[in-house]
Design an enzyme around this catalytic site. Structure first.
Site, mmCIF file in Angstrom:
data_model
loop_
_atom_site.group_PDB
_atom_site.id
_atom_site.type_symbol
_atom_site.label_atom_id
_atom_site.label_comp_id
_atom_site.label_asym_id
_atom_site.label_seq_id
_atom_site.Cartn_x
_atom_site.Cartn_y
_atom_site.Cartn_z
ATOM 1 N N ASN A 1 5.007 -3.005 8.765
ATOM 2 C CA ASN A 1 4.576 -1.989 7.810
ATOM 3 C C ASN A 1 4.062 -2.723 6.575
ATOM 4 O O ASN A 1 4.846 -3.246 5.782
ATOM 5 C CB ASN A 1 5.785 -1.094 7.460
ATOM 6 C CG ASN A 1 5.482 -0.120 6.345
ATOM 7 O OD1 ASN A 1 4.327 0.074 5.963
ATOM 8 N ND2 ASN A 1 6.529 0.509 5.819
ATOM 9 N N LYS B 1 2.624 -1.590 4.029
ATOM 10 C CA LYS B 1 2.730 -0.781 2.797
ATOM 11 C C LYS B 1 1.419 -0.860 2.004
ATOM 12 O O LYS B 1 0.363 -1.000 2.599
ATOM 13 C CB LYS B 1 3.949 -1.228 1.984
ATOM 14 C CG LYS B 1 5.222 -1.226 2.834
ATOM 15 C CD LYS B 1 6.484 -1.370 2.046
ATOM 16 C CE LYS B 1 7.681 -1.368 3.000
ATOM 17 N NZ LYS B 1 8.957 -1.429 2.307
ATOM 18 N N HIS C 1 8.803 7.664 5.916
ATOM 19 C CA HIS C 1 9.386 6.436 5.364
ATOM 20 C C HIS C 1 10.118 6.772 4.063
ATOM 21 O O HIS C 1 9.698 7.658 3.319
ATOM 22 C CB HIS C 1 8.275 5.408 5.109
ATOM 23 C CG HIS C 1 8.806 4.067 4.743
ATOM 24 N ND1 HIS C 1 9.196 3.757 3.462
ATOM 25 C CD2 HIS C 1 9.050 2.966 5.497
ATOM 26 C CE1 HIS C 1 9.649 2.512 3.446
ATOM 27 N NE2 HIS C 1 9.566 2.004 4.657
ATOM 28 N N GLU D 1 10.140 5.447 1.270
ATOM 29 C CA GLU D 1 9.312 5.406 0.056
ATOM 30 C C GLU D 1 8.503 6.682 -0.090
ATOM 31 O O GLU D 1 8.248 7.134 -1.204
ATOM 32 C CB GLU D 1 8.404 4.158 0.080
ATOM 33 C CG GLU D 1 9.215 2.909 -0.216
ATOM 34 C CD GLU D 1 8.735 1.645 0.470
ATOM 35 O OE1 GLU D 1 7.574 1.604 0.932
ATOM 36 O OE2 GLU D 1 9.534 0.688 0.567
#
Ligand code: PGA
Length: 252
Positions: free
Chosen positions: A9, A11, A94, A96
């Site tokens: 991931n 991000k 996720h 976040e």
């Protein structure tokens, strides 16, 4: 036997050029490993370029999020139709996204259902935060998240779940293999009740949170852990290929 999956991931990191450079570095190392599934999830803006850089490769491409509608007046969103043909996977819910963008139960459930309808495999993320962990609420929090995130989901066959304790994400303080396996076993039991035991036996459940090439063996040696969702370490070619190699060797 469930084949392990190592998913990176990225991000909100890498420009398009950096994304292409990273994937070009990963490709030759990862293509020769065939008992472990490999996935990279770059930012939306680089998905097409990364897909093109991976033509003929065994490394798969995923998105980090998507909206549940197919099209319309949803400024700034990306739909499952747009991802079709580019991504095989999409990360949904996720921590976040839950924390900074207020994503929760119903939205996540609609996104999972939309991904499944469009033949994109969702990776649903669940996990407790530090306060919940310290209060001994991991079990309840994770069950509640699973319940609400899967409320509108009818078919579980193509689901992947990532157990990511929030206190372990980006902190360098990973859970232990035993700890992670315990919660992941619980998740598998939940899936058996929510869908069927065949689905629970077949779907992959990953661990995520400060995974590195040095600690991955501890996780993939556990009976219920089928790989990892990797953040920080997925941005360094040597570290990510190291994680995949150790996984492949541990599962031989
Ligand atoms: P980390 O992130 O590996 O940097 O801890 C994991 C994740 O958020 O998926």
């Amino acid at each position: 036997m469930r084949q392990p999956l190592i998913a990176g991931n990225w991000k909100m990191n890498t420009t398009k050029d950096e994304a292409i450079a990273l994937v070009k570095e990963l490709r030759p190392e990862l293509d020769i490993i065939n008992n472990t599934e490999k996935l990279v999830c770059p930012p939306f803006i680089s998905l097409v370029a990364v897909r093109e850089a991976l033509v003929g490769s065994t490394v798969k491409v995923g998105a980090q999020n998507m909206y549940f509608e197919e099209k319309g007046a949803y400024t700034g969103e990306i739909s499952p139709l747009m991802l079709t043909g580019i991504c095989e996977y999409v990360i949904i819910g996720h921590s976040e996204r839950r924390q900074y963008f207020r994503e929760a139960g119903e939205t996540i459930s609609k996104k999972i259902a939309a991904a499944i309808r469009h033949n994109i495999r969702p990776i649903l993320c669940v996990g407790e935060n530090l306060g919940e962990y310290e209060a001994g609420q991991t079990r309840e929090v994770v069950s509640d998240q699973l319940k609400s995130s899967l409320s509108g989901v009818e078919k579980g066959d193509t689901l992947t779940i990532a157990y990511e304790p929030v206190w372990a994400i980006g902190t360098g303080k990973a859970a232990t293999g035993k700890q992670a396996n315990e919660t992941i076993h619980l998740i598998r039991t939940f899936i058996a009740g929510r869908f069927t035991s065949r689905i629970a036996d077949n779907i992959r459940i990953l661990y995520g949170g400060s995974v590195t090439a040095s600690n991955i063996a501890e996780f993939v040696a556990q009976p219920d852990i089928d790989g990892a969702l990797v953040g920080g370490a997925s941005l360094k070619a040597k570290e990510f290929t190291g994680i995949v190699k150790v996984t492949s060797q541990t599962r031989k």
